[in-house]
Design a protein around this motif. Structure first.
Motif, short mmCIF file in Angstrom:
data_model
loop_
_atom_site.label_atom_id
_atom_site.label_comp_id
_atom_site.label_asym_id
_atom_site.label_seq_id
_atom_site.Cartn_x
_atom_site.Cartn_y
_atom_site.Cartn_z
N GLY A 176 -7.17 0.93 4.15
CA GLY A 176 -6.14 1.64 4.87
C GLY A 176 -6.33 3.14 5.03
O GLY A 176 -7.35 3.72 4.65
N VAL A 177 -5.31 3.75 5.62
CA VAL A 177 -5.38 5.14 6.03
C VAL A 177 -5.64 6.08 4.86
O VAL A 177 -6.35 7.08 5.00
CB VAL A 177 -4.11 5.52 6.82
CG1 VAL A 177 -2.87 5.39 5.96
CG2 VAL A 177 -4.21 6.93 7.39
N HIS A 178 -5.07 5.80 3.70
CA HIS A 178 -5.28 6.64 2.52
C HIS A 178 -6.32 5.99 1.60
O HIS A 178 -6.13 5.89 0.39
CB HIS A 178 -3.97 6.87 1.79
CG HIS A 178 -2.92 7.54 2.64
ND1 HIS A 178 -3.05 8.83 3.10
CD2 HIS A 178 -1.74 7.08 3.14
CE1 HIS A 178 -2.00 9.15 3.83
NE2 HIS A 178 -1.19 8.11 3.87
N SER A 179 -7.41 5.57 2.19
CA SER A 179 -8.44 4.76 1.55
C SER A 179 -9.04 5.40 0.28
O SER A 179 -9.56 6.52 0.32
CB SER A 179 -9.56 4.51 2.56
OG SER A 179 -10.71 3.99 1.95
N HIS A 180 -8.98 4.66 -0.81
CA HIS A 180 -9.68 5.06 -2.04
C HIS A 180 -11.19 5.06 -1.81
O HIS A 180 -11.91 5.95 -2.30
CB HIS A 180 -9.30 4.09 -3.17
CG HIS A 180 -10.17 4.21 -4.39
ND1 HIS A 180 -10.06 5.25 -5.29
CD2 HIS A 180 -11.17 3.42 -4.86
CE1 HIS A 180 -10.95 5.10 -6.26
NE2 HIS A 180 -11.64 4.00 -6.02
N TYR B 163 -0.33 9.02 10.27
CA TYR B 163 -1.51 9.76 9.86
C TYR B 163 -2.72 9.24 10.65
O TYR B 163 -2.76 8.07 11.03
CB TYR B 163 -1.79 9.59 8.37
CG TYR B 163 -0.79 10.27 7.47
CD1 TYR B 163 -1.07 11.53 6.95
CD2 TYR B 163 0.41 9.66 7.14
CE1 TYR B 163 -0.16 12.16 6.11
CE2 TYR B 163 1.32 10.29 6.31
CZ TYR B 163 1.03 11.54 5.79
OH TYR B 163 1.94 12.17 4.97
N THR B 164 -3.68 10.12 10.85
CA THR B 164 -4.94 9.72 11.46
C THR B 164 -6.10 10.06 10.53
O THR B 164 -5.96 10.87 9.61
CB THR B 164 -5.16 10.42 12.82
OG1 THR B 164 -5.16 11.85 12.62
CG2 THR B 164 -4.08 10.04 13.82
N VAL B 165 -7.22 9.41 10.78
CA VAL B 165 -8.45 9.66 10.03
C VAL B 165 -9.56 9.99 11.01
O VAL B 165 -9.79 9.24 11.96
CB VAL B 165 -8.84 8.44 9.17
CG1 VAL B 165 -10.23 8.63 8.57
CG2 VAL B 165 -7.80 8.19 8.09
N ALA C 69 -8.17 5.53 11.36
CA ALA C 69 -6.74 5.40 11.65
C ALA C 69 -6.38 6.26 12.85
O ALA C 69 -6.80 7.41 12.95
CB ALA C 69 -5.92 5.83 10.43
N MET C 70 -5.64 5.67 13.78
CA MET C 70 -5.33 6.36 15.03
C MET C 70 -3.85 6.34 15.32
O MET C 70 -3.08 5.56 14.73
CB MET C 70 -6.10 5.71 16.19
CG MET C 70 -5.74 4.26 16.45
SD MET C 70 -6.80 3.49 17.72
CE MET C 70 -8.42 3.54 16.95
N GLU C 71 -3.43 7.19 16.23
CA GLU C 71 -2.04 7.16 16.68
C GLU C 71 -1.79 5.83 17.39
O GLU C 71 -2.69 5.30 18.05
CB GLU C 71 -1.78 8.33 17.62
CG GLU C 71 -1.86 9.68 16.92
CD GLU C 71 -1.95 10.84 17.90
OE1 GLU C 71 -0.98 11.59 17.99
OE2 GLU C 71 -3.00 10.97 18.55
N PRO C 72 -0.58 5.28 17.27
CA PRO C 72 -0.34 3.92 17.76
C PRO C 72 0.10 3.82 19.21
O PRO C 72 0.70 2.83 19.61
CB PRO C 72 0.78 3.44 16.82
CG PRO C 72 1.57 4.68 16.55
CD PRO C 72 0.56 5.81 16.49
N PHE C 73 -0.21 4.82 20.02
CA PHE C 73 0.38 4.90 21.35
C PHE C 73 -0.39 4.12 22.42
O PHE C 73 -0.04 4.18 23.59
CB PHE C 73 0.57 6.36 21.76
CG PHE C 73 1.33 7.14 20.72
CD1 PHE C 73 2.48 6.62 20.14
CD2 PHE C 73 0.89 8.37 20.29
CE1 PHE C 73 3.18 7.31 19.18
CE2 PHE C 73 1.57 9.08 19.33
CZ PHE C 73 2.72 8.55 18.76
#
Length: 388
Positions: free
Chosen positions: A158-162, A268-270, A289-293
């Motif tokens: 996920g977006v806050h990937s360990h 959040y984006t990556v 991770a991208m904006e969901p638009f």
């Protein structure tokens, strides 16, 4: 594999069909997916169909016939963008909406049928050490500590990937300045305000709302995106739209139906060029991770899995597979990210810029979005890992 979400389970299933032995590490004690609705466009559906999931997804999803666009408190749609049969005919697969949890559950149940997929829950911590192509992994899961050797470790966490932050020393996720407020309400509460066979999109200054029916659950999925300088939290009771609500009866009806049942989800984006190092790599939101638009976050993760699986099977070492995967995927993913970001700017425009926006949307007509998005929806990932 780290993460038993859409990216991790799709990749596990794709690898299992090649006969690989997969271990999926999941921090939670069971499969869980916070959220609500999910849109599966034809490019993602083709990849899922290759995994044998066509009928299962059809049984728990809904195919809207179009998208009603309501700019700036209009009481009738500016236009209705065609979906439904037009999408099937043009791309050979449907555009459907479903509950996110239903897709995760479908993937999980399918994975459980494979003896070569082991899902380890309560995996609170894991470490990986590589020496050349050799990779040792230590996992603390519940009260047990497990150790073993692996061909590769894939961070689908996920977006806050360990995996990205700690094992690859990658950048942290960046807050976009927008928060998504999500809710589910009974269809009966809004069927006099929103179409029950189509998606509705309400546009306003600094916000937009997406609504579509999930008929299998008897609910409307609502996603309200608002510009917010600071991340909102799930404990924040309700979003505020000020005068926009009082001036828009349709929006007011939605807000009244949801009341204080909204859940806040900061976006959040990556952005990282580095999707791998040696035998450790990233897919899905962990990588991009991208904006969901453009509603393509899950679709890009599904495409990632379809490309990466055959490369991991066919290449002599994981680093070679990851390098080919990164080269194949990064240009497309970045194009989708740019499109998503541009959509967010367009959706949240203020007057008088909305005049030109609305004229352009009206001029493109009910099928103009297909010409603009053929590169996206018409994309197919072949079983070889190359594009068709």
């Amino acid at each position: 594999m780290a993460g038993a979400g859409i990216a991790g389970l799709t990749l596990a299933l794709a690898l299992a069909k090649f006969g690989a032995q997969i271990v999926v590490l999941e921090r939670n004690s069971a499969i869980s997916e916070y959220g609500a609705g999910l849109q599966i466009s034809p490019n993602a559906r083709h990849a899922l169909n290759h995994l044998g999931l066509d009928q299962t997804i059809a049984d728990c999803s809904f195919e809207p016939s179009g998208i009603d666009v309501y700019p700036d408190a209009r009481q009738s749609p500016l236009l209705t963008l065609e979906l439904g049969a037009a999408v099937r005919q043009r791309y050979g697969a449907p555009y459907v909406v479903m509950h996110r949890a239903d897709l995760v559950e479908t993937l999980y149940k399918t994975c459980r049928r494979f003896a070569n997929i082991d899902i380890v829950f309560d995996a609170q911590h894991w470490e990986a050490n590589s020496e050349g192509p050799a990779l040792s992994i230590n996992v603390q899961a519940a009260a047990q500590r497990r150790q073993g050797w692996a061909f590769a470790l894939i961070g689908a966490d996920g977006v806050h990937s360990h995996t990205r932050n700690n094992l690859l020393a990658g950048p942290p996720a960046r807050y976009t300045g927008r928060t998504a407020w999500r809710a589910l309400v009974p269809i009966a509460a809004l069927q006099s305000h929103l179409a029950i066979d189509r998606t509705s999109m309400l546009l306003g200054p600094d916000f937009h709302l997406i609504a579509y029916p999930l008929h299998q659950r008897g609910q409307f999925n609502l996603a309200l995106f608002i510009n917010a300088p600071e991340p909102q939290t799930r404990s924040t009771p309700t979003p505020s739209l000020g005068r926009n609500t009082s001036q828009n009866p349709r929006l007011a009806a939605v807000m009244a139906a949801v009341a204080d049942q909204w859940g806040a989800w900061p976006l959040y984006t990556v952005d990282t060029q580095k999707w791998f190092e040696g035998p450790i790599g990233l897919i899905g939101d962990a990588a991009h991770a991208m904006e969901p638009f453009q509603a393509q976050g899950a679709a890009m993760a599904i495409e990632d899995a379809a490309v990466l699986a055959p490369l991991l099977i066919s290449q002599p070492d994981a680093a070679t597979a990851f390098a080919q995967y990164q080269n194949a995927r990064q240009p497309r993913v970045r194009q989708v990210m740019r499109t998503s970001h541009a959509n967010g700017q367009i959706f949240h425009m203020h007057w008088p810029w909305t005049i030109g926006r609305d004229m352009a949307m009206k001029a493109q007509g009910p099928t103009g979005h297909f010409r603009r998005l053929d590169w996206l929806y018409g994309h197919k990932v072949a079983q070889s890992g190359q594009n068709m």
